[in-house]
Design a protein around this motif. Structure first.
Motif, PDB file in Angstrom:
ATOM      1  N   GLU A 198      16.425  -2.832 -11.375  1.00 41.41           N
ATOM      2  CA  GLU A 198      16.086  -3.641 -12.550  1.00 41.41           C
ATOM      3  C   GLU A 198      17.330  -4.018 -13.356  1.00 41.41           C
ATOM      4  O   GLU A 198      17.385  -5.092 -13.945  1.00 41.41           O
ATOM      5  CB  GLU A 198      15.088  -2.897 -13.445  1.00 41.41           C
ATOM      6  CG  GLU A 198      13.701  -2.847 -12.839  1.00 41.41           C
ATOM      7  CD  GLU A 198      12.618  -2.505 -13.856  1.00 41.41           C
ATOM      8  OE1 GLU A 198      12.944  -1.900 -14.892  1.00 41.41           O
ATOM      9  OE2 GLU A 198      11.454  -2.838 -13.608  1.00 41.41           O
ATOM     10  N   ILE A 205      19.398 -12.371 -14.481  1.00 42.97           N
ATOM     11  CA  ILE A 205      18.751 -13.209 -15.487  1.00 42.97           C
ATOM     12  C   ILE A 205      19.718 -13.521 -16.622  1.00 42.97           C
ATOM     13  O   ILE A 205      19.705 -14.616 -17.176  1.00 42.97           O
ATOM     14  CB  ILE A 205      17.473 -12.515 -15.987  1.00 42.97           C
ATOM     15  CG1 ILE A 205      16.435 -12.585 -14.876  1.00 42.97           C
ATOM     16  CG2 ILE A 205      16.960 -13.147 -17.264  1.00 42.97           C
ATOM     17  CD1 ILE A 205      15.126 -11.982 -15.193  1.00 42.97           C
ATOM     18  N   ASP A 206      20.579 -12.549 -16.960  1.00 45.50           N
ATOM     19  CA  ASP A 206      21.582 -12.790 -18.000  1.00 45.50           C
ATOM     20  C   ASP A 206      22.621 -13.824 -17.573  1.00 45.50           C
ATOM     21  O   ASP A 206      23.429 -14.248 -18.390  1.00 45.50           O
ATOM     22  CB  ASP A 206      22.286 -11.482 -18.371  1.00 45.50           C
ATOM     23  CG  ASP A 206      21.534 -10.723 -19.462  1.00 45.50           C
ATOM     24  OD1 ASP A 206      20.648 -11.333 -20.085  1.00 45.50           O
ATOM     25  OD2 ASP A 206      21.842  -9.548 -19.687  1.00 45.50           O
TER      26      ASP A 206
ATOM     27  N   ARG B  47       7.575 -12.182 -11.688  1.00 46.48           N
ATOM     28  CA  ARG B  47       8.902 -12.238 -11.054  1.00 46.48           C
ATOM     29  C   ARG B  47       9.141 -13.595 -10.397  1.00 46.48           C
ATOM     30  O   ARG B  47      10.280 -14.022 -10.259  1.00 46.48           O
ATOM     31  CB  ARG B  47       9.046 -11.098 -10.043  1.00 46.48           C
ATOM     32  CG  ARG B  47       9.107  -9.723 -10.730  1.00 46.48           C
ATOM     33  CD  ARG B  47       8.976  -8.590  -9.732  1.00 46.48           C
ATOM     34  NE  ARG B  47      10.047  -8.628  -8.758  1.00 46.48           N
ATOM     35  CZ  ARG B  47      11.246  -8.113  -8.960  1.00 46.48           C
ATOM     36  NH1 ARG B  47      11.514  -7.523 -10.102  1.00 46.48           N
ATOM     37  NH2 ARG B  47      12.170  -8.188  -8.039  1.00 46.48           N
ATOM     38  N   ALA B  50      10.210 -15.745 -13.168  1.00 43.59           N
ATOM     39  CA  ALA B  50      11.599 -15.418 -13.513  1.00 43.59           C
ATOM     40  C   ALA B  50      12.577 -15.930 -12.464  1.00 43.59           C
ATOM     41  O   ALA B  50      13.751 -16.123 -12.753  1.00 43.59           O
ATOM     42  CB  ALA B  50      11.742 -13.900 -13.656  1.00 43.59           C
ATOM     43  N   ILE B  77      15.092 -18.523 -19.326  1.00 45.88           N
ATOM     44  CA  ILE B  77      14.137 -17.439 -19.540  1.00 45.88           C
ATOM     45  C   ILE B  77      14.888 -16.199 -20.006  1.00 45.88           C
ATOM     46  O   ILE B  77      16.093 -16.091 -19.832  1.00 45.88           O
ATOM     47  CB  ILE B  77      13.406 -17.069 -18.230  1.00 45.88           C
ATOM     48  CG1 ILE B  77      14.442 -16.817 -17.135  1.00 45.88           C
ATOM     49  CG2 ILE B  77      12.430 -18.138 -17.829  1.00 45.88           C
ATOM     50  CD1 ILE B  77      13.907 -16.070 -15.966  1.00 45.88           C
ATOM     51  N   MET B  79      14.093 -11.810 -20.029  1.00 49.51           N
ATOM     52  CA  MET B  79      13.108 -10.879 -19.463  1.00 49.51           C
ATOM     53  C   MET B  79      13.349  -9.457 -19.969  1.00 49.51           C
ATOM     54  O   MET B  79      14.488  -9.020 -20.090  1.00 49.51           O
ATOM     55  CB  MET B  79      13.198 -10.924 -17.937  1.00 49.51           C
ATOM     56  CG  MET B  79      12.144 -10.094 -17.239  1.00 49.51           C
ATOM     57  SD  MET B  79      11.904 -10.688 -15.542  1.00 49.51           S
ATOM     58  CE  MET B  79      10.827  -9.432 -14.891  1.00 49.51           C
ATOM     59  N   PHE B  81      12.381  -5.514 -19.055  1.00 51.36           N
ATOM     60  CA  PHE B  81      11.874  -4.735 -17.921  1.00 51.36           C
ATOM     61  C   PHE B  81      11.242  -3.429 -18.383  1.00 51.36           C
ATOM     62  O   PHE B  81      11.545  -2.931 -19.460  1.00 51.36           O
ATOM     63  CB  PHE B  81      13.020  -4.397 -16.972  1.00 51.36           C
ATOM     64  CG  PHE B  81      13.604  -5.592 -16.285  1.00 51.36           C
ATOM     65  CD1 PHE B  81      13.168  -5.963 -15.029  1.00 51.36           C
ATOM     66  CD2 PHE B  81      14.603  -6.340 -16.885  1.00 51.36           C
ATOM     67  CE1 PHE B  81      13.706  -7.061 -14.397  1.00 51.36           C
ATOM     68  CE2 PHE B  81      15.148  -7.439 -16.252  1.00 51.36           C
ATOM     69  CZ  PHE B  81      14.697  -7.802 -14.999  1.00 51.36           C
ATOM     70  N   ARG B 146      18.197  -7.944 -26.425  1.00 48.05           N
ATOM     71  CA  ARG B 146      18.960  -8.647 -25.408  1.00 48.05           C
ATOM     72  C   ARG B 146      18.288  -9.976 -25.060  1.00 48.05           C
ATOM     73  O   ARG B 146      18.962 -10.964 -24.784  1.00 48.05           O
ATOM     74  CB  ARG B 146      19.065  -7.757 -24.166  1.00 48.05           C
ATOM     75  CG  ARG B 146      20.048  -8.245 -23.177  1.00 48.05           C
ATOM     76  CD  ARG B 146      20.391  -7.184 -22.173  1.00 48.05           C
ATOM     77  NE  ARG B 146      19.226  -6.792 -21.386  1.00 48.05           N
ATOM     78  CZ  ARG B 146      19.273  -5.878 -20.415  1.00 48.05           C
ATOM     79  NH1 ARG B 146      20.392  -5.281 -20.139  1.00 48.05           N
ATOM     80  NH2 ARG B 146      18.194  -5.560 -19.747  1.00 48.05           N
ATOM     81  N   ARG B 150      19.238 -14.422 -26.617  1.00 52.47           N
ATOM     82  CA  ARG B 150      19.321 -15.542 -25.680  1.00 52.47           C
ATOM     83  C   ARG B 150      18.633 -16.783 -26.235  1.00 52.47           C
ATOM     84  O   ARG B 150      18.960 -17.902 -25.871  1.00 52.47           O
ATOM     85  CB  ARG B 150      18.622 -15.181 -24.356  1.00 52.47           C
ATOM     86  CG  ARG B 150      19.197 -14.007 -23.636  1.00 52.47           C
ATOM     87  CD  ARG B 150      20.311 -14.468 -22.744  1.00 52.47           C
ATOM     88  NE  ARG B 150      19.896 -15.555 -21.880  1.00 52.47           N
ATOM     89  CZ  ARG B 150      19.245 -15.404 -20.747  1.00 52.47           C
ATOM     90  NH1 ARG B 150      18.929 -14.202 -20.344  1.00 52.47           N
ATOM     91  NH2 ARG B 150      18.920 -16.441 -20.018  1.00 52.47           N
ATOM     92  N   ASP B 158       7.768  -7.329 -18.442  1.00 50.01           N
ATOM     93  CA  ASP B 158       7.164  -6.624 -17.314  1.00 50.01           C
ATOM     94  C   ASP B 158       6.845  -5.189 -17.735  1.00 50.01           C
ATOM     95  O   ASP B 158       7.697  -4.320 -17.676  1.00 50.01           O
ATOM     96  CB  ASP B 158       8.130  -6.631 -16.118  1.00 50.01           C
ATOM     97  CG  ASP B 158       7.455  -6.161 -14.842  1.00 50.01           C
ATOM     98  OD1 ASP B 158       6.247  -5.853 -14.893  1.00 50.01           O
ATOM     99  OD2 ASP B 158       8.127  -6.096 -13.809  1.00 50.01           O
TER     100      ASP B 158
END
Lengths: 307, 362
Positions: A198, A205-206, B47, B50, B77, B79, B81, B146, B150, B158
């Protein structure tokens, strides 16, 4: 209402099983003392004597600091130390780079990755003495495969690999890389596979690209593993001697004579056991110093909790 | 339309099909929660939005842009976790600003956004700390922070609260709902916890075996479940299903079975008349039982109580209605002792009837 309670029992002085942990570490402690500490102490002790094989230790004359004084001004000792440092620099730099790169390449479950992984770690399973023999024949000037194929494929003239100072140094560096890159590879790949997926996905994603992911996320996260691998290789460099002993015997000249091989030659070729012990004390001091430095700079035991 | 759209999306791993065919439109600014048992494909769907999983076929659109084959970082996007997935070697500020630093945003902008997000999440005192020096709740906040810095178009979650203890989870639920109001962004949230779904969602998507069972507001899915799966999955304690039969007696339709006979409410009369079959499944929600009849709609039922659990304002009864095991949640006053066998009352206007064969609601 308070019920009658029985009279309180005194707290036991020692909890039962108080000695159990000590019982478990005793065998290991005895082996450490007998197999490790005793020889180190003896080496230290011997370094103050002038002793030869065949003479009783009691008869060996005490020479005080003479062996150490001689060592400090002995150009041979400084020469082999320099050879060892150069050898360590080239082997460890290349092994770390190559091992980490291979691990990063084979980390993904691509087709055939497990086959590659098995092939890559084969050199680790060969005993150093056998490695020395194999590569001595491969590098042999007359009958070696290396000269043969260099000539057959590239038209390169036969080289006297193990008879030329620079080529021989290259040969032992090459052999060491061949044998020990898999070690780095296997440790690093284990570390990479233990990384939480993860976190790596989060960096995707970052917006981290492939090399940012490696240098800003993956490698920093396995830092403690890299430090341990580096440490073990460094200690090995100062310890290793079998391969050079068999391939070149340290020659030509002293071009491939590492510190431990030098100690061996001093002790058993020239019978200077006391002086050889003094050099071993130097070796122990160097290894101890390097290890302490690395462990304080990047404490792998402490940062273990990171992962 | 803008927002997020999934068009005939499917996903297979080799021969195993996880999502056969899924289509869904999520409006801009909407808070949509995917809920279902583990293995229902809800996480896989998230996912795929994403971009962490590639679709096998179909199309994904985010903000009027086809992103089906676009890399995650170009999908706009953010996300969060389940494991928080913080970078252990970076401190809180570095964790939160990582994406902005990678995107080479001006330093002043990064600092400003970091300050606003840290303020919002009350993380300002912890900016220099490493994740391992934070509590679970604080780590969770950093993970949210975080994504907040953005300022992404869509926020994906999730199961972000599964690793928290019950008390923290409920307070984080409130904060998330508040966050959604403040940010006014599209949010897609995956959970297996129907309470999280009910409390936060604008719309709930209930999934099972890769298929969407029902999409609707919390009120809709609770009050008009489309089938027995939705009916039993939403609501706690869950609905009891009992095999029953329809019968007419002097103009009134009854649903009856071993040990009970209840009048069918007006709400269901039309549906019952149109039903070809007489065999039905009766659904009774525990919270529609009561100790006394409060309106004319309440009908008496005889319950044999096996265990009663005291939960404060109510008691949960594990009971028998005839031969059928049922659960009832009966409201009690402060003086009540543990409830025992007796005659209780069920609000028949709140009963559910399902076709036994198709499991669809009548």
């Amino acid at each position: 209402m308070t019920a009658e309670l029985p009279a309180p029992v005194a707290k036991p002085r020692f909890e039962s099983g108080f000695l159990t942990p000590y019982a478990f570490i005793t065998p290991a402690l005895l082996v450490m003392l007998g197999g490790l500490l005793y020889p180190v102490i003896m080496a230290f002790y011997l370094s103050f004597y002038d002793w030869e094989i065949g003479r009783d230790l009691e008869d060996a004359p005490f020479v005080g600091m003479t062996n150490f004084a001689r060592m400090m001004t002995d150009p041979q000792v400084w020469e082999v130390l320099w050879v060892t440092i150069r050898f360590g620099f080239w082997t460890i730099t290349i092994e770390m780079t190559l091992g980490v790169a291979l691990a990063l390449l084979l980390e993904k479950p691509i087709r055939g990755a497990s086959v590659f992984r098995t092939i890559f770690i084969l050199p680790l399973m060969v005993s150093p003495v056998v490695v020395g023999l194999i590569w001595r024949y491969l590098f042999d000037a007359r009958i070696g495969w290396i000269n043969y194929y260099l000539g057959a494929w590239f038209g390169i003239e036969p080289q006297v690999w193990l008879g030329d100072a620079q080529l021989a140094f290259f040969a032992i560096v090459f052999t060491d890389i061949w044998q020990w890159t898999p070690f780095i590879f296997i440790i690093v790949i284990a570390g990479l596979q233990a990384l939480p997926s993860e976190v790596v996905e989060a960096s995707t994603i970052d917006g981290a690209n492939w090399y940012q992911q490696i240098f800003l996320v993956k490698l920093p996260m396995i830092k403690s593993i890299l430090v341990i691998a580096l440490l073990m290789r460094l200690i090995d460099v100062f310890r290793g001697m079998e391969v050079m002993l068999i391939m070149t015997g340290g020659g030509p000249g002293r071009s491939t004579e590492l510190l431990s091989l030098h100690i061996y030659n001093r002790a058993f070729e020239t019978q200077q056991l006391g002086y050889a012990s003094a050099i071993s004390v130097l070796l122990i001091a160097i290894v101890f110093g390097i290890s302490t430095l690395i462990l304080t700079m990047a404490n792998p035991m402490k940062s273990r909790a990171d992962v | 339309m803008s927002g997020v759209s999934l068009r005939n999306v499917s996903k297979s791993y080799g021969d195993v099909t996880v999502i056969p065919d899924l289509s869904l439109d999520i409006a801009e600014g909407e808070f949509v929660v995917f809920v279902g048992p583990s293995g229902c494909g809800k996480s896989t769907t998230l996912r795929m939005i994403a971009g962490l999983e590639k679709v096998t076929s179909g199309q994904i659109v985010i903000g009027d842009r086809d992103v089906t084959w676009v890399k995650p970082k170009e999908r706009d996007i953010a996300m969060v976790f389940q494991s928080y997935a913080l970078y252990p070697h970076m401190n809180v500020a570095e964790n939160m600003s990582f994406a902005l630093r990678l995107a080479k945003r001006p330093k002043a902008e990064i600092e400003e956004r970091l300050r606003v997000a840290a303020d919002m999440l009350e993380l300002t005192p912890y900016l220099d700390r490493k994740p391992k020096d934070l509590s679970g709740g604080q780590r969770q906040r950093v993970a949210m922070g975080r994504s907040i810095v953005r300022d992404a178009y869509v926020f994906l979650f999730d199961e972000p609260l599964s690793n928290l203890d019950a008390k923290l989870r409920s307070s984080m639920r409130t904060e998330l709902a508040l966050l959604h109001k403040k940010l006014d962004r599209t949010m897609v949230y995956v959970t297996h916890d129907q309470i999280e779904a009910m409390t936060m969602a604008d719309r709930i998507v209930i999934m099972k075996d890769g298929h969407i069972q029902q999409v609707g507001s919390p009120k809709d899915v609770y009050n008009t479940p489309r089938n027995t799966f939705v009916a039993t999955f939403m609501g706690s304690p869950s609905m009891t299903l009992i095999p029953a039969e329809l019968s007419d007696d002097g103009g009134t339709t009854f649903v009856s079975g071993d040990g009970f006979r209840l009048p069918v409410p007006d709400r269901l009369k039309e549906a019952v008349r149109n039903s070809a079959r007489r065999q039905v499944t009766l659904g009774l929600r525990p919270e529609h039982f009561a100790a006394e009849a409060r309106t004319n709609n309440f009908a008496p039922v005889d319950l044999t109580v096996k265990v009663s659990e005291y939960v404060g304002s109510s008691q949960y009864l594990a009971a028998q209605l005839g031969p059928h095991a049922i659960t009832a949640a009966v409201e009690v006053g402060p003086e009540a002792d543990l409830l025992t066998d007796g005659t209780y009352h069920f609000d028949t206007s709140r009963m559910y009837l399902f076709d036994t064969q198709t499991e669809q609601a009548l």
